[in-house]
Design a protein around this motif. Structure first.
Motif, PDB file in Angstrom:
ATOM      1  N   ASP A 128      -1.281  -1.513   7.511  1.00 30.04           N
ATOM      2  CA  ASP A 128      -0.185  -2.374   7.030  1.00 30.04           C
ATOM      3  C   ASP A 128       0.726  -1.610   6.069  1.00 30.04           C
ATOM      4  N   ARG A 173      -2.039 -12.431   5.033  1.00 24.28           N
ATOM      5  CA  ARG A 173      -1.798 -12.127   6.458  1.00 24.28           C
ATOM      6  C   ARG A 173      -1.261 -13.358   7.179  1.00 24.28           C
ATOM      7  N   ARG A 226       2.321 -13.968   6.395  1.00 27.66           N
ATOM      8  CA  ARG A 226       3.196 -13.010   7.095  1.00 27.66           C
ATOM      9  C   ARG A 226       3.383 -13.434   8.551  1.00 27.66           C
TER      10      ARG A 226
END
Lengths: 245, 197
Positions: B157, A240, A243
Motif C-alpha cells: 500500500d 482499508r 478506502r
C-alpha cells in the motif's frame, strides 16, 4: 486439572527460545491462554497462526496456573488468506478484537460459534458485512448490546437511520434529522429486518459506517480499560474498508 | 580468574540463543581450557565486532562499513530491491547466490502483540528508495505468517504511488518435500499458487 476442547488461535507470543504463550478462544472454556513448548519452533509455528482451528488439550497442576497446551491442527484458515490483503486484515482484526474484548476463562460459546462461522465464510462476497454483524453480536454477548428495536425518539420501529452514541439505541431518520451530525449512521443490514431501516445513499459506504458504529461502542465499552485501545489490526481493517468505499 | 568472573562469564553466555545455564557452564569450561587458542581470540573478535559493526544507512544490513558491502558493490543490479524482515533473512538469501539485486531490511514485522507498528519499521526509507528512477521492482520476501504477510500488504500500500512493480516470494512445497508430510496450510497455499507446466 485438564480438559480437551476445540479452539481458534487468537494469538501466539514467543516465550523464551522456542515456547509460545498461545491464546485460544475455545467453545467450552472461553478465551484461555496456555504455554506451548516448542510452539515458536520451526515445526510447530505454522499451527499457531491467528484464525487456525485446533484441538487443544490443556493441563495444569492448579486451575489458576497458566498450564500447558498440546494442540493438533484441525484447519489452517490463516494460510488460505495470506495472499488476500483485505481478508487477511479481516482475519487478523477478528482475532485481535476477540482477544482484546473477551474476558479470560469465561465461556462465550455463541461468540465462539459465530467466530467459527465467520472464519468459515471468509470466502463469501459479503464477508465484510458478516464481520460487522459479528462485532454487533459480540457487543450483545458482552452485555453492551445495541437496542435497534425501535426509535429512541418515539419514531416507531421503521425508517431507522441512526444510533445514539449515548444510549446505543436506534433513532429514525425523521426524529434524528436535527441531530444527525451527532448521531452514528445505522446501516440497514445491521437490523434483523433490513426493511425497517433506510436505504443508504452510498451502499459502498455502508460497511465503513457499520465499522464506525461497532468500533465506537467497542472502544467505549470493551477497550476502555485497555491502555492499548483499539487493536491496530482492527484500525487497519477499518482504514482499508473506508478506502474501498 | 576469580569465581565471580567465571560466574559472570557463565551468566552472559547463558543469555545467548540456544544456551542455557548448563550449556553455558560447559562452554565456559571449554573456553577456559583453551584460553590462548580460543578464549583470547574470541574476546578480541567480540571487542572488534562491537566497535566496528554498524547498520547500513541505506538498507539496514549489518557490516563493518557504511554503506555495507552489498550496497557498495557496483556489480549488483540497482533496479531490484528485495525486502526482508531481518538481517538473518538477507544472509539466507545471500547464501543461495541466486539474487543479485539490492536489499532492504525492515527490522521486524508489524506485530500488535509486541507493540511493533509501522513507525518502528524501516519503511519510510524503503519508500524513499523505491521513488528513485533506477528502481523498477520490489520483491517482498517477508515470512509466510499472518504478521509477515500483513506487513507485506502494508508495504505494498505504501509503495502504491512509487510506480514500481511489486512481487512476492512464492509459497508452497519445499524442494525435497513430500505431499504426505506437508501441513494443510502449506498444501493449500501450494494449490492456490499452482502454475501452468
Amino acid at each position: 486439572m485438564d480438559w480437551t476442547d476445540e479452539g481458534i488461535v487468537l494469538s501466539a507470543r514467543k516465550h523464551g527460545e522456542s515456547a509460545a504463550i498461545v491464546n485460544l478462544l475455545t467453545e467450552g472454556h472461553g478465551r484461555h491462554a496456555g504455554l506451548v513448548r516448542g510452539g515458536a519452533g520451526k515445526r510447530a509455528r505454522g499451527i499457531y497462526e491467528p484464525g487456525n482451528r485446533v484441538r487443544a488439550a490443556w493441563k495444569a497442576r492448579l486451575e489458576e496456573h497458566l498450564g500447558n497446551y498440546t494442540c493438533e491442527l484441525l484447519q489452517a484458515s490463516a494460510a488460505e488468506w495470506l495472499d488476500d490483503p483485505m481478508r487477511l486484515a479481516g482475519l487478523s482484526a477478528v482475532c485481535a478484537v476477540a482477544e482484546a474484548a473477551l474476558p479470560e476463562r469465561e465461556p462465550h460459546p455463541e461468540t465462539y460459534v459465530r467466530l467459527s462461522e465467520f472464519i468459515a465464510g471468509l470466502g463469501r462476497d459479503d464477508w465484510l458485512k458478516s464481520y460487522v454483524l459479528w462485532e454487533r453480536d459480540l457487543l450483545a454477548d458482552m452485555g453492551f448490546g445495541l437496542d435497534l428495536s425501535e426509535c429512541a425518539g418515539g419514531g416507531g420501529g421503521t425508517g431507522l437511520a441512526y444510533v445514539s452514541p449515548k444510549s446505543g439505541r436506534a433513532v429514525s431518520r425523521a426524529a434524528g434529522e436535527t441531530y444527525k451530525d451527532k448521531l452514528l449512521a445505522l446501516p440497514a443490514f445491521l437490523l434483523d429486518d433490513p426493511a425497517r431501516g433506510v436505504e443508504s445513499e452510498n451502499p459502498a459506504g455502508e460497511i465503513a459506517d457499520g465499522l464506525t458504529l461497532t468500533g465506537y461502542f467497542l472502544e467505549r465499552h470493551a477497550f476502555i480499560h485497555d491502555a492499548r485501545g483499539v487493536p491496530p489490526a482492527r484500525t487497519r481493517l477499518a482504514a482499508r474498508a473506508s478506502r474501498q468505499a | 580468574m576469580s569465581t565471580n568472573d567465571i560466574d559472570r562469564l557463565i551468566q552472559l553466555l547463558a543469555k545467548l540463543p540456544g544456551l542455557g545455564p548448563r550449556s553455558a557452564r560447559r562452554a565456559s569450561l571449554h573456553l577456559i581450557k583453551r584460553r590462548d587458542s580460543l578464549m583470547t581470540p574470541l574476546a578480541r573478535a567480540l571487542e572488534a565486532a562491537a566497535e566496528s559493526i554498524v547498520p547500513c544507512g541505506i538498507c539496514g544490513n549489518l557490516d563493518t562499513t557504511d554503506p555495507c558491502a552489498v550496497c557498495a558493490d557496483p556489480r549488483r543490479d540497482n533496479s531490484v530491491i528485495c525486502v526482508v524482515e531481518e538481517v538473518a533473512d538477507l544472509w539466507a538469501l545471500e547464501r543461495t547466490a541466486s539474487f543479485k539485486g539490492r536489499y532492504h531490511v525492515l527490522g521486524g514485522v508489524l506485530s500488535p502483540l509486541d507493540g511493533v507498528g509501522p513507525e518502528d519499521l524501516n519503511i519510510d526509507r524503503l519508500v524513499g528508495r523505491a521513488g528513485s528512477e533506477e528502481v523498477k521492482e520490489i520483491i517482498l520476501a517477508t515470512g509466510a505468517t499472518v504478521d509477515g504477510q500483513t506487513t507485506a500488504h502494508y508495504v505494498t500500500d505504501r509503495l502504491a504511488d512509487c510506480g514500481v512493480s511489486i512481487s512476492a516470494l512464492a509459497h508452497g512445497i519445499p524442494v525435497g518435500g513430500e505431499l504426505d508430510y506437508l501441513d494443510d496450510g502449506t498444501l493449500s497455499a501450494a494449490l492456490k499458487a499452482r502454475r501452468q507446466v
